[in-house]
Write a protein that holds these residues in place. Structure first.
Motif, PDB file in Angstrom:
ATOM      1  N   MET A   1       0.977  -1.183  -0.082  1.00 14.63           N
ATOM      2  CA  MET A   1       0.046   0.028  -0.100  1.00 14.63           C
ATOM      3  C   MET A   1       0.928   1.215  -0.053  1.00 14.63           C
ATOM      4  N   THR A   2       0.578   2.214  -0.879  1.00 12.97           N
ATOM      5  CA  THR A   2       1.257   3.547  -1.046  1.00 12.97           C
ATOM      6  C   THR A   2       0.921   4.134  -0.044  1.00 12.97           C
ATOM      7  N   VAL A   3       1.537   5.260   0.758  1.00 11.04           N
ATOM      8  CA  VAL A   3       1.079   6.048   1.862  1.00 11.04           C
ATOM      9  C   VAL A   3       1.625   7.495   1.403  1.00 11.04           C
ATOM     10  N   LEU A   4       0.753   8.548   1.165  1.00 16.06           N
ATOM     11  CA  LEU A   4       1.030   9.824   0.756  1.00 16.06           C
ATOM     12  C   LEU A   4       0.375  10.852   1.718  1.00 16.06           C
ATOM     13  N   SER A   5       1.066  11.759   2.009  1.00 20.81           N
ATOM     14  CA  SER A   5       0.683  12.923   2.984  1.00 20.81           C
ATOM     15  C   SER A   5       0.296  14.040   2.265  1.00 20.81           C
ATOM     16  N   VAL A   6      -0.578  14.643   2.346  1.00 19.16           N
ATOM     17  CA  VAL A   6      -0.887  16.189   1.487  1.00 19.16           C
ATOM     18  C   VAL A   6      -0.745  17.183   2.649  1.00 19.16           C
ATOM     19  N   CYS A   7       0.270  18.124   2.466  1.00 21.79           N
ATOM     20  CA  CYS A   7       0.809  19.095   3.660  1.00 21.79           C
ATOM     21  C   CYS A   7       0.938  20.240   3.084  1.00 21.79           C
ATOM     22  N   ASN A   8       0.754  21.376   3.672  1.00 20.00           N
ATOM     23  CA  ASN A   8       1.070  22.666   3.616  1.00 20.00           C
ATOM     24  C   ASN A   8       1.049  23.367   4.773  1.00 20.00           C
ATOM     25  N   HIS A   9       2.057  23.720   5.333  1.00 20.09           N
ATOM     26  CA  HIS A   9       1.844  24.210   6.805  1.00 20.09           C
ATOM     27  C   HIS A   9       1.016  25.816   6.886  1.00 20.09           C
ATOM     28  N   LYS A  10       0.866  26.340   5.568  1.00 18.54           N
ATOM     29  CA  LYS A  10       0.111  27.603   5.613  1.00 18.54           C
ATOM     30  C   LYS A  10      -1.260  27.193   4.950  1.00 18.54           C
ATOM     31  N   GLY A  11      -2.551  27.912   5.460  1.00 18.95           N
ATOM     32  CA  GLY A  11      -3.557  27.673   4.972  1.00 18.95           C
ATOM     33  C   GLY A  11      -3.945  28.474   3.600  1.00 18.95           C
TER      34      GLY A  11
ATOM     35  N   LEU B   1      -3.201  -2.682  11.543  1.00 15.11           N
ATOM     36  CA  LEU B   1      -4.350  -2.932  10.656  1.00 15.11           C
ATOM     37  C   LEU B   1      -4.291  -3.876   9.376  1.00 15.11           C
ATOM     38  N   ASP B   2      -5.371  -4.354   9.152  1.00 13.19           N
ATOM     39  CA  ASP B   2      -5.154  -5.122   7.708  1.00 13.19           C
ATOM     40  C   ASP B   2      -5.897  -4.408   6.594  1.00 13.19           C
ATOM     41  N   LEU B   3      -5.228  -3.433   6.217  1.00 13.70           N
ATOM     42  CA  LEU B   3      -5.982  -2.515   5.246  1.00 13.70           C
ATOM     43  C   LEU B   3      -5.895  -2.879   3.747  1.00 13.70           C
ATOM     44  N   GLU B   4      -6.833  -3.078   3.052  1.00 15.06           N
ATOM     45  CA  GLU B   4      -6.778  -3.639   1.355  1.00 15.06           C
ATOM     46  C   GLU B   4      -6.959  -2.371   0.807  1.00 15.06           C
ATOM     47  N   TYR B   5      -5.976  -1.615   0.691  1.00 22.38           N
ATOM     48  CA  TYR B   5      -6.274  -0.531  -0.102  1.00 22.38           C
ATOM     49  C   TYR B   5      -4.941  -0.243  -0.989  1.00 22.38           C
ATOM     50  N   ASP B   6      -4.934   0.339  -2.335  1.00 27.35           N
ATOM     51  CA  ASP B   6      -3.931   0.523  -3.048  1.00 27.35           C
ATOM     52  C   ASP B   6      -3.187   1.785  -2.602  1.00 27.35           C
ATOM     53  N   LEU B   7      -3.900   2.802  -2.281  1.00 26.22           N
ATOM     54  CA  LEU B   7      -3.374   4.071  -1.660  1.00 26.22           C
ATOM     55  C   LEU B   7      -3.861   4.801  -0.658  1.00 26.22           C
TER      56      LEU B   7
ATOM     57  N   ARG C   1      -8.241   1.299  -4.975  1.00 24.62           N
ATOM     58  CA  ARG C   1      -8.979   1.353  -3.785  1.00 24.62           C
ATOM     59  C   ARG C   1      -8.358   2.388  -2.948  1.00 24.62           C
ATOM     60  N   THR C   2      -9.104   3.271  -2.412  1.00 27.79           N
ATOM     61  CA  THR C   2      -8.326   4.594  -1.802  1.00 27.79           C
ATOM     62  C   THR C   2      -8.890   4.755  -0.602  1.00 27.79           C
ATOM     63  N   LEU C   3      -8.000   5.250   0.537  1.00 24.37           N
ATOM     64  CA  LEU C   3      -8.402   5.401   1.854  1.00 24.37           C
ATOM     65  C   LEU C   3      -7.993   6.769   2.256  1.00 24.37           C
ATOM     66  N   VAL C   4      -8.926   7.715   2.561  1.00 23.27           N
ATOM     67  CA  VAL C   4      -8.200   8.895   3.189  1.00 23.27           C
ATOM     68  C   VAL C   4      -8.568   9.040   4.747  1.00 23.27           C
ATOM     69  N   ILE C   5      -7.516   9.435   5.316  1.00 28.75           N
ATOM     70  CA  ILE C   5      -7.619   9.710   6.845  1.00 28.75           C
ATOM     71  C   ILE C   5      -7.648  11.224   7.231  1.00 28.75           C
ATOM     72  N   ASP C   6      -8.351  11.566   7.687  1.00 26.26           N
ATOM     73  CA  ASP C   6      -8.568  13.171   7.919  1.00 26.26           C
ATOM     74  C   ASP C   6      -7.802  13.377   9.277  1.00 26.26           C
TER      75      ASP C   6
ATOM     76  N   LEU D   1      -8.505   8.885  -8.093  1.00 24.79           N
ATOM     77  CA  LEU D   1      -7.898   7.545  -8.191  1.00 24.79           C
ATOM     78  C   LEU D   1      -9.252   6.617  -8.049  1.00 24.79           C
ATOM     79  N   GLY D   2     -10.358   6.995  -7.263  1.00 24.85           N
ATOM     80  CA  GLY D   2     -11.444   5.961  -7.131  1.00 24.85           C
ATOM     81  C   GLY D   2     -11.759   5.812  -8.452  1.00 24.85           C
ATOM     82  N   LEU D   3     -12.116   6.569  -9.383  1.00 26.77           N
ATOM     83  CA  LEU D   3     -12.409   6.697 -10.796  1.00 26.77           C
ATOM     84  C   LEU D   3     -11.792   5.941 -11.578  1.00 26.77           C
TER      85      LEU D   3
END
Length: 285
Positions: free
Chosen positions: A1-11, A112-118, A32-37, A26-28
């Motif tokens: 599973m590939t893990v990617l953070s989306v970050c910028n310290h400014k809003g 966790l046993d997460l079955e996602y691609d990203l 199989r994509t999971l987002v963690i907020d 990615l879903g389209l």
């Protein structure tokens, strides 16, 4: 599973919009994509029309030694799955100041046993223990940047933070990529800052840009993405192209990494409390 953070310290950089639309694209494409907020304000969770769940049914369970992350109900969003945020994160933050408190998320994912691609992390527009947790658990970082002064400064600070995390906490943090968002070709300052970032960071800047688009602004209503209500719009086209380019770069990085011998640096799983810097050191760096 590939893990990617989306970050910028400014809003105001389009960070959450980018997380949502990359995940939806990615879903389209069949990923199989999971987002963690991981933003305590939970803007992504609210944007997708999901009410704040009880603490033990949110990402806050990742930071509770007595909770079982495997029992968190995963919510369905617009083409991707979501583990929602909780305001409990704000109250919990004051207690997360030990060296090992940057490791909670990585250790939770290992159980966790997460079955996602990203997997994508959406993070707060600040250096927090939660954004550090995301980076420690990630292999890649996407830095959305509006080509204006404050956002560019935030993007460069974020880049420096990723280097610090790679050097001290997570040697598997392979790549970081800048993505220009909310680009207005009529503004000279946008052209100037785009040229500056491209000259300084070279191949670490995506070729694709996301232009200003009224269709993207509308996605904040009705828990939908631009692909749901205006798939032929400029915003949909830009995020589809940006996602395609991002995926190609991640796949290339993965192939390069697999063809090389394992680095001599300790793998993240071997990181001890003694080796981890103080959280306050990371937050104040």
């Amino acid at each position: 599973m590939t893990v990617l953070s989306v970050c910028n310290h400014k809003g105001g950089t389009g960070k959450t919009t980018t997380t949502i639309h990359v995940a939806a694209a990615l879903g389209l494409s069949g990923w199989r994509t999971l987002v963690i907020d991981l933003d305590p304000q939970g803007f992504l969770t609210h944007t997708m029309g999901i009410e704040e769940p009880p603490s033990d049914q949110s990402v806050a369970a990742f930071f509770d030694a007595d909770a079982d992350p495997g029992r968190i109900p995963i919510q369905e969003a617009a083409g991707f799955d979501l583990i929602p945020s909780s305001s409990t994160l704000t109250r919990r933050m004051r207690d997360l100041n030990k060296p090992t408190d940057v490791l909670w998320v990585r250790e939770a994912l290992q159980r966790l046993d997460l079955e996602y691609d990203l997997l994508l992390f959406d993070t707060a527009a600040a250096v927090t223990v939660y954004s550090l947790n995301a980076l420690v658990a990630s292999q890649h970082v996407l830095i959305p940047v509006l080509p204006e002064y404050q956002s560019v400064v935030g993007g460069e600070q974020t880049y420096q933070t990723t280097q610090l995390v790679e050097n001290k906490l997570n040697p598997r943090l392979d790549t970081r990529q800048f993505l220009f968002t909310q680009v207005d070709a009529r503004k000279r300052i946008h052209k100037t800052y785009r040229e500056y970032i491209r000259e300084k960071y070279g191949e670490e800047v995506l070729d694709t840009i996301v232009r200003t688009s009224t269709s993207l602004a509308k996605t904040r209503d009705g828990a939908t993405t631009v692909f749901d209500h205006d798939s032929s719009s400029r915003g949909a086209l830009d995020y589809a192209n940006a996602t395609d380019e991002l995926v190609a770069r991640l796949q290339s990085a993965s192939e390069d990494a697999s063809s090389e011998e394992a680095p001599s640096a300790a793998a993240p799983n071997d990181l001890s409390a003694e080796a981890a810097p103080e959280v306050s050191e990371m937050l104040n760096s």
